[in-house]
Enzyme design. Structure first.
Site, mmCIF file in Angstrom:
data_model
loop_
_atom_site.group_PDB
_atom_site.id
_atom_site.type_symbol
_atom_site.label_atom_id
_atom_site.label_comp_id
_atom_site.label_asym_id
_atom_site.label_seq_id
_atom_site.Cartn_x
_atom_site.Cartn_y
_atom_site.Cartn_z
ATOM 1 N N ASP A 73 151.154 -25.345 0.121
ATOM 2 C CA ASP A 73 150.974 -25.148 -1.003
ATOM 3 C C ASP A 73 151.207 -23.652 -1.206
ATOM 4 O O ASP A 73 151.478 -23.002 -2.275
ATOM 5 C CB ASP A 73 149.280 -25.033 -1.007
ATOM 6 C CG ASP A 73 148.807 -26.503 -1.268
ATOM 7 O OD1 ASP A 73 149.638 -27.485 -1.562
ATOM 8 O OD2 ASP A 73 147.607 -26.779 -1.268
ATOM 9 N N ASP A 149 144.011 -17.757 -7.665
ATOM 10 C CA ASP A 149 142.681 -16.751 -7.950
ATOM 11 C C ASP A 149 143.304 -15.509 -8.001
ATOM 12 O O ASP A 149 144.330 -15.151 -7.633
ATOM 13 C CB ASP A 149 141.756 -16.858 -6.843
ATOM 14 C CG ASP A 149 142.540 -16.899 -5.232
ATOM 15 O OD1 ASP A 149 143.484 -16.185 -5.070
ATOM 16 O OD2 ASP A 149 142.007 -17.726 -4.594
ATOM 17 N N ARG A 159 132.612 -0.031 3.402
ATOM 18 C CA ARG A 159 131.319 -0.321 3.242
ATOM 19 C C ARG A 159 131.552 -1.231 1.840
ATOM 20 O O ARG A 159 132.381 -1.509 1.264
ATOM 21 C CB ARG A 159 130.536 1.101 2.793
ATOM 22 C CG ARG A 159 130.343 1.907 3.803
ATOM 23 C CD ARG A 159 129.572 3.154 3.386
ATOM 24 N NE ARG A 159 129.286 3.760 4.458
ATOM 25 C CZ ARG A 159 128.591 5.227 4.559
ATOM 26 N NH1 ARG A 159 128.068 5.571 3.151
ATOM 27 N NH2 ARG A 159 128.653 5.879 5.626
ATOM 28 N N LYS A 176 127.079 -6.585 -5.864
ATOM 29 C CA LYS A 176 127.291 -5.796 -4.599
ATOM 30 C C LYS A 176 127.842 -6.750 -3.531
ATOM 31 O O LYS A 176 126.841 -7.630 -3.205
ATOM 32 C CB LYS A 176 126.045 -4.818 -4.442
ATOM 33 C CG LYS A 176 125.793 -3.798 -5.316
ATOM 34 C CD LYS A 176 124.787 -3.112 -4.887
ATOM 35 C CE LYS A 176 124.528 -1.891 -6.221
ATOM 36 N NZ LYS A 176 123.351 -1.175 -5.598
ATOM 37 N N ASP A 178 131.256 -7.824 -0.614
ATOM 38 C CA ASP A 178 132.675 -7.460 -0.156
ATOM 39 C C ASP A 178 133.661 -7.663 -1.333
ATOM 40 O O ASP A 178 134.804 -7.475 -1.135
ATOM 41 C CB ASP A 178 132.950 -8.581 1.080
ATOM 42 C CG ASP A 178 132.141 -7.852 2.429
ATOM 43 O OD1 ASP A 178 131.707 -6.713 2.383
ATOM 44 O OD2 ASP A 178 132.221 -8.613 3.340
ATOM 45 N N LEU A 193 136.081 -21.645 -2.227
ATOM 46 C CA LEU A 193 135.557 -22.682 -1.510
ATOM 47 C C LEU A 193 135.003 -21.861 -0.030
ATOM 48 O O LEU A 193 133.784 -22.246 0.353
ATOM 49 C CB LEU A 193 136.452 -23.910 -1.022
ATOM 50 C CG LEU A 193 135.627 -25.025 -0.411
ATOM 51 C CD1 LEU A 193 134.760 -25.554 -1.096
ATOM 52 C CD2 LEU A 193 136.762 -25.853 0.128
ATOM 53 N N SER A 194 135.906 -21.146 0.708
ATOM 54 C CA SER A 194 135.390 -20.377 1.678
ATOM 55 C C SER A 194 134.178 -19.537 1.522
ATOM 56 O O SER A 194 133.416 -18.988 2.515
ATOM 57 C CB SER A 194 136.796 -19.705 2.268
ATOM 58 O OG SER A 194 137.678 -20.581 2.939
#
Length: 295
Positions: A73, A149, A159, A176, A178, A193-194
Site C-alpha cells: 500500500d 490522511d 506537550r 487537546k 497529541d 483506525l489505530s
C-alpha cells in the site's frame, strides 16, 4: 481513454516484485504498449532502456492511462498521491503481505491487465484529500494531496497541544491531545483506525475526523459529510513551547507547523480508479488483514 500508456511503479529491492515486473513487461511489450517504468528500479531493468521510458514515480500517475503497482500500500500511495486532473486506472499487485489497496495477486496480474484493456473490470473511485496550508507569519502557502490522511501531530516528547476545528465555516471543537487526523474512507483502515476511528467502506461519501490520544474522554471520532471543509487552526497559545507540531501527508511527506497556521482540508476533485480483485471482496481483504476469520 485508450489504455495505450502503462506506467509501472515497483518496490525496489524486493526480488518477487522484480520477477513480477519482468513478466508484466514481457506481456505489455508483446501488445505494443507504451511503458513508463519507475526510476527507482532503473538499475534492475537497464536491459530494457531502449524499449521503456524510465520516469520518476511522482510523475507516473499523471502521465499514464493505467498504473500497475507492484509492492504494498505504501508504494501505491507514493505514486497515486501525485495523480493529475484525469483519473488513472490503478492495478495494485501485492508482492508481500496482503494490503488494503494492493489486493491483486501476481498470478492474477496479467489476466487483470488484459481485462482492463477489454474494459471488463470493476473499479472503485478513491477520492484524494486536498490540504491547503497557510502560515501567515512566514508568508508560506502550500498545497498537499493525500489518498489516506492528513495528520497534525506533535513530536514524541512535546506537550499536548490544542487544535481549533471548524467544519464548513462553523465552530466544531477545540481538541487537546497529541493531534488530529482527517482521513478518507480508504484511509479509515490506516492511522485513523489505530487512533480509535471507525472503519468506513470506501463507497461511503465521508470524511473522518479522529483525535489522537485526546486529553478529554469526551473527544470522540466524527464521521462528516464528504463535502465538508475541515479547518484546523493553531493559535499562538495552543502550540507547545517545548516541541514542534508537524503536518504529515499519508505518512510520507509534510512540514513543520508554526503558531497562527490555518489548514483547510477538503475532498479534492482528483481521484483514482482502483481495479478490484476478481478473486476477493472488500470484506475478505478486511477480514484477512484484521484476522477476523480466526476469532
Amino acid at each position: 481513454m485508450n489504455n495505450d500508456v502503462f506506467a509501472i511503479a515497483v518496490k525496489p529491492g524486493v526480488q518477487r516484485a522484480i520477477e513480477a515486473t519482468e513478466t508484466l513487461l514481457s506481456f505489455l511489450l508483446d501488445l505494443g504498449k507504451t511503458i513508463l517504468l519507475d526510476n527507482a528500479v532503473r538499475a534492475s531493468f537497464s536491459a530494457y532502456s531502449d524499449r521503456v521510458k524510465f520516469t520518476d514515480r511522482e510523475l507516473l500517475a499523471s502521465l499514464a492511462d493505467v498504473l500497475v503497482v507492484l509492492g504494498g500500500d505504501g508504494t501505491l500511495i507514493s505514486a497515486c498521491r501525485h495523480v493529475g486532473d484525469r483519473a488513472v486506472s490503478v492495478v495494485g499487485v501485492n508482492v508481500g503481505t496482503l494490503g488494503f489497496l494492493t489486493e491483486i495477486t501476481t498470478d492474477e496480474m496479467t489476466d487483470v491487465c488484459r481485462a482492463v484493456l477489454a474494459g471488463q473490470v470493476e473499479t472503485e473511485n478513491r477520492q484524494l484529500l486536498c490540504a491547503d496550508v497557510s502560515l501567515p507569519a512566514m508568508g508560506v502557502r502550500s498545497v498537499y494531496y493525500a489518498l489516506n490522511d492528513i495528520v497534525l501531530s506533535k513530536e514524541a516528547l512535546a506537550r499536548i497541544f490544542a487544535v481549533r476545528v471548524n467544519v464548513s465555516g462553523r465552530r466544531a471543537a477545540v481538541l487537546k491531545g497529541d493531534g488530529v487526523i482527517v482521513a478518507t474512507p480508504a484511509g479509515s483502515t490506516a492511522y485513523s483506525l489505530s487512533a480509535g476511528g471507525s472503519i468506513v467502506h470506501p463507497d461511503v461519501n465521508a470524511l473522518l475526523l479522529t483525535p489522537i490520544c485526546p486529553h478529554s474522554l469526551s473527544s470522540r471520532p466524527l464521521i462528516l459529510p464528504g463535502d465538508a471543509e475541515v479547518d484546523l487552526v493553531l493559535a499562538a497559545e495552543d502550540v507547545p513551547t517545548n516541541g514542534a507540531v508537524f503536518l504529515t501527508v499519508d505518512g510520507q511527506e509534510g512540514m513543520e507547523i508554526s503558531s497562527g497556521a490555518e489548514i483547510r482540508v477538503r475532498r479534492s476533485s482528483r481521484y483514482i480508479k482502483v481495479v478490484k480483485s476478481p478473486s476477493k471482496s472488500y470484506f475478505e481483504v478486511l477480514g484477512t488483514k484484521l484476522n477476523w476469520p480466526n476469532r
